[in-house]
Design an enzyme around this catalytic site. Structure first.
Site, PDB file in Angstrom:
ATOM      1  N   HIS A   1     -10.293   1.817  -1.044  1.00 44.81           N
ATOM      2  CA  HIS A   1     -10.488   1.323   0.317  1.00 44.81           C
ATOM      3  C   HIS A   1     -11.269   0.019   0.224  1.00 44.81           C
ATOM      4  O   HIS A   1     -12.381  -0.113   0.733  1.00 44.81           O
ATOM      5  CB  HIS A   1     -11.225   2.362   1.162  1.00 44.81           C
TER       6      HIS A   1
ATOM      7  N   HIS B   1       0.822  -1.203   0.000  1.00 43.61           N
ATOM      8  CA  HIS B   1       0.000   0.000   0.000  1.00 43.61           C
ATOM      9  C   HIS B   1       0.859   1.258   0.000  1.00 43.61           C
ATOM     10  O   HIS B   1       0.545   2.237  -0.681  1.00 43.61           O
ATOM     11  CB  HIS B   1      -0.914   0.001   1.230  1.00 43.61           C
TER      12      HIS B   1
END
Length: 806
Positions: free
Chosen positions: A144, A74
């Site tokens: 997300h 990420h």
């Protein structure tokens, strides 16, 4: 505010432990990574071991957690920076970083051609392009996905909150002015008994939770949600995709920023709690049936009112000239925010200063928690009192988190104990991955797709009812797209305010220039032809911006990739091919990438094995509309106009189309073909027509093809449509299915006032019909009726598609 801050819970002592790693075997290191949920590979853990062998001690749990967050996929985008041995149709090649080869290099070439357009790219939370002599605009889109899969409302809620903070942390603080959202869900009519794993939330629950999560955050922040898209597919049942984006505006003088030794790092906004623990590493792992229970703490809890206060505080502090550097506190919490800010100079962090949501947090929890609504600012020490005064005005809590010192180490203190002490070079030097990929393009065949002429009306009705096509109005209505008063082209328009638009246009306070926003994703294309998907997504995004009146030379785009298991050579091969295609079109169109993001490991371990999403590319973009008179909507304006096709010829190929879902054999003949150089020239000609005022309305031909575009044009409620296809611009080998429902990129359906017809024809437009006073859609070919239906018959099919589910 001071009383509130002083009474906040704080830790009473440092709580940490030393983790022996120096004597562990490779397998034992990997077991440790799994046990602590670090998401670090055996090779990564070997490098960690080497670091602490050099340091002459074992790490603390704080240090291991900091390294894990910093090295996570990420945060470090290690797959896009990997060295990949790739085989395409048996031919081998080496890709030395997808990012450097196909994204950064493309942008650098375009920046050389347009030296005064891109002002910043790849060095900040978002990239900036020039709007006018004083202002710049930016756009950032984040995903997300994992949090939204296990907690849809909170996951999506904080997804939008996080990307808003990205904009606040861009430059010395950009003002968020508009948001977009793009979702990929399982079909809402999925049967519960068809779910192949326990504790999986039904697509309906995911959809409702995600939409409301984004709604509540954006509406309460007072930021309009003006653009978006939704895709439905079985592959997204277990791994929904939730893209949230926000656009911002900033004075050009406030873009540059730097942390220097002596600066104080000030944390502002929300308090720190146990929500959002290990969020960055959680997003770098696959989901399983245990994730809903085991990983709940990875999901953050949002509070948009707190973020509204901290947003106003940051913008006021920027206006006062107090900010030297600012960033958001997102993935990895303070460890990433402070770690990145101190990555060049080093510094000391004091965790005991941190106000908490609750007592009892351990040292590592304070440092890596991803609790929401927090920003970190660098200031000159003598400006602390002035900053405190602004914080008091906006009722925002602030405290001194750290100080930059120039020692090139990240040293974290907790009640006088050093719980982390790492050289910044090693901390930010994640090992480079070496990976293998392959892709073999499926062969094309030439099936005959035959439909009786009298059946095309029914085909149109079927396609209009497809979840890929139906109106998103029930969801659009959840969002405030008018707040701030600057939305010029809204997501719905027409006589009743319910007809679809290709994108949105917003005004910018204090500027004569406007900003158009659009997005494109075609996951169905990517299942069999990821290279074509990459090209087509760029084209569709750029085409929509051009359609709305943006100057084709002043467009910037973002790439957001999601995929399943990157360790699968075939899936990684699809990613490589998609990235190549995307770069090819972006370079041809002179559309620089100014930001982007990727999300991997979007696969779920079901009872029957892993289920991966297809490689999915979202290309979102923003363009400068130089005059309000250039804004063009996507709905028929009036009766008595001429209708024309402008742009590329339609070519054979139904692969990836909505039509192909319903007709056996359709889509086996490959994706349609088109030429970027030809298409780009057409976009320039179209823009000249826009500036002359020759175009009343434009709708791009994309999903559903011509027939759907004609119907959606007529859904404006301003007139009907009568079209004859004899002169329709298509190659000779096109079938009627490809003419009516093919999805060749590069095409516009335009409405032209009679007095401008000759100008449109001179530019290459082909007149195919006219708008009528009768609310009817009538399509013929050489006198044979193909589609014959009233708008009143067609529109409810399209408009009501999601109503029963939302």
């Amino acid at each position: 505010m001071q009383a509130s801050l002083s009474s906040a819970p704080r830790t009473e002592r440092a709580v940490y432990r030393t983790i022996p790693v120096r004597e562990l075997s490779a397998d034992q290191l990997l077991d440790l990574s799994k046990k602590m949920k670090l998401s670090l590979s055996k090779a990564d853990m070997a490098v960690v071991q080497q670091i602490f062998n050099e340091e002459g001690r074992d790490p603390t749990d704080v240090e291991l957690e900091v390294i894990a967050q910093t090295w996570s996929e990420h945060c470090k985008h290690r797959i896009f920076n990997a060295k990949i041995s790739h085989t395409l149709n048996g031919q081998e090649e080496t890709v030395d970083s997808l990012f450097k080869t196909y994204i950064r290099s493309v942008t650098e070439k375009i920046m050389e051609q347009k030296p005064d357009f891109v002002l910043s790219a790849f060095v900040d939370n978002a990239g900036f392009v020039k709007l006018d002599d004083d202002k710049a605009v930016c756009l950032k889109v984040e995903t997300h996905n994992h949090p939204s899969a296990i907690e849809p409302y909170a996951g999506a809620n904080t997804g939008l909150g996080g990307v808003i903070r990205d904009i606040l942390g861009a430059g010395k603080g950009a003002k968020p002015v508009a948001s977009l959202d793009v979702f990929c869900f399982g079909p809402p009519d999925t049967k519960q008994e068809d779910l192949k794993a326990k504790d999986v939330i039904h697509p309906l629950g995911v959809m409702r939770g995600v939409v409301r999560g984004v709604r509540d955050y954006g509406n309460r922040m007072g930021i309009p949600t003006v653009n978006g898209a939704i895709q439905f597919d079985d592959t997204f049942i277990y791994n929904p995709l939730v893209f949230c984006g926000t656009a911002g505006v900033i004075p050009i003088k406030d873009i540059a920023k730097e942390v220097k030794p002596g600066h104080l790092l000030i944390a502002a906004g929300g308090r720190t709690g146990k929500d959002g623990l290990k969020g960055a590493t959680f997003s770098s792992a696959e989901l399983t049936t245990d994730s809903h229970e085991e990983d709940q703490t990875a999901v953050q809890i949002g509070n948009p009112i707190e973020e509204k206060k901290v947003a106003d505080f940051v913008l006021a502090a920027r206006e006062a000239g107090l900010i030297e550097f600012v960033t958001d506190c997102g993935a990895g919490g303070f460890s990433s925010a402070a770690g990145e800010m101190l990555s060049e100079v080093g510094g000391e962090v004091w965790l005991e200063n941190c106000p908490l949501k609750e007592p009892g947090l351990e040292s590592w929890q304070v440092f890596i928690s991803e609790s929401q609504e927090r920003m970190v600012l660098a200031i000159e020490e003598h400006n602390l009192a002035a900053l405190q005064q602004i914080a008091d005005t906006w009722q925002t809590e602030i405290f001194v988190l750290a100080k930059a010192d120039g020692n090139k180490r990240l040293k974290v203190w907790h009640h006088g104990e050093a719980v982390c002490d790492l050289p910044v070079e090693k901390l930010h030097g994640a090992p480079r991955r070496e990976m293998k990929a392959h892709w073999r393009q499926p062969e094309s065949v030439n099936p005959k797709v035959t439909v009786r002429p009298e059946s095309w009306t029914q085909v149109l009705k079927t396609v209009l009812g497809d979840f890929s096509i139906v109106s998103r109005e029930p969801i659009i209505r959840e969002y405030d797209h008018e707040v701030q008063g600057n939305t010029v082209l809204k997501p719905l328009a027409g006589a009743a305010g319910d007809a679809p638009q290709d994108g949105s246009v917003i005004k910018v306070d204090g500027s004569q220039q406007l900003v158009a926003l659009s997005c494109a994703l075609l996951p169905e294309w990517g299942k069999t032809d990821p290279h074509a998907m990459g090209r087509a997504c760029v084209d569709e995004c750029v085409r929509q911006l051009v359609a709305m009146g943006a100057n084709p030379e002043r467009i910037a785009i973002l790439d957001n990739f999601c995929m399943g298991n990157p360790d699968s050579e075939k899936e990684l091969g699809a990613l490589v091919e998609c990235t190549k295609g995307m770069a090819e079109s972006a370079l041809a169109y002179g559309a620089p990438f100014v930001s982007g993001k990727d999300s991997f490991y979007n696969y779920f371990i079901t009872d029957e094995g892993p289920v991966s999403i297809p490689v999915t590319l979202l290309v979102s973009g923003f363009g400068v509309v130089e005059d309000a008179s250039h804004v063009i909507g996507s709905s028929l304006r009036r009766a008595g106009s001429k209708l024309a096709i402008f742009g590329s010829k339609t070519t054979p190929g139904l692969r990836g189309s909505v039509f192909a879902k319903y007709t056996q054999g359709a889509g086996l003949n490959g994706a349609p073909t088109w030429s970027e150089s030809e298409t780009w020239a057409n976009y320039g000609k179209y823009y000249e027509l826009v500036k002359k005022g020759a175009i009343l309305a434009t709708h791009d031909l994309s999903e559903g093809g011509l027939a759907v575009a004609l119907a959606e044009f007529a859904f404006s409620g301003k007139g009907g449509i009568k079209v004859e296809l004899e002169n329709f611009p298509a190659t000779k080998d096109c079938t009627m299915a490809e003419i009516l429902f093919g999805e060749t990129p590069g095409r516009f359906l335009i409405e032209v006032a009679p007095e401008h017809v000759e100008a449109v024809k001179a530019a290459g437009g082909v007149i195919i019909g006219e708008s009528t006073g009768e609310r009817w859609l009538h399509v013929t070919n050489r006198g044979t009726t193909l589609i014959d239906a009233s708008v009143a018959d067609l529109k409810p099919i399209w408009q009501g598609g999601l109503v029963q589910y939302y």
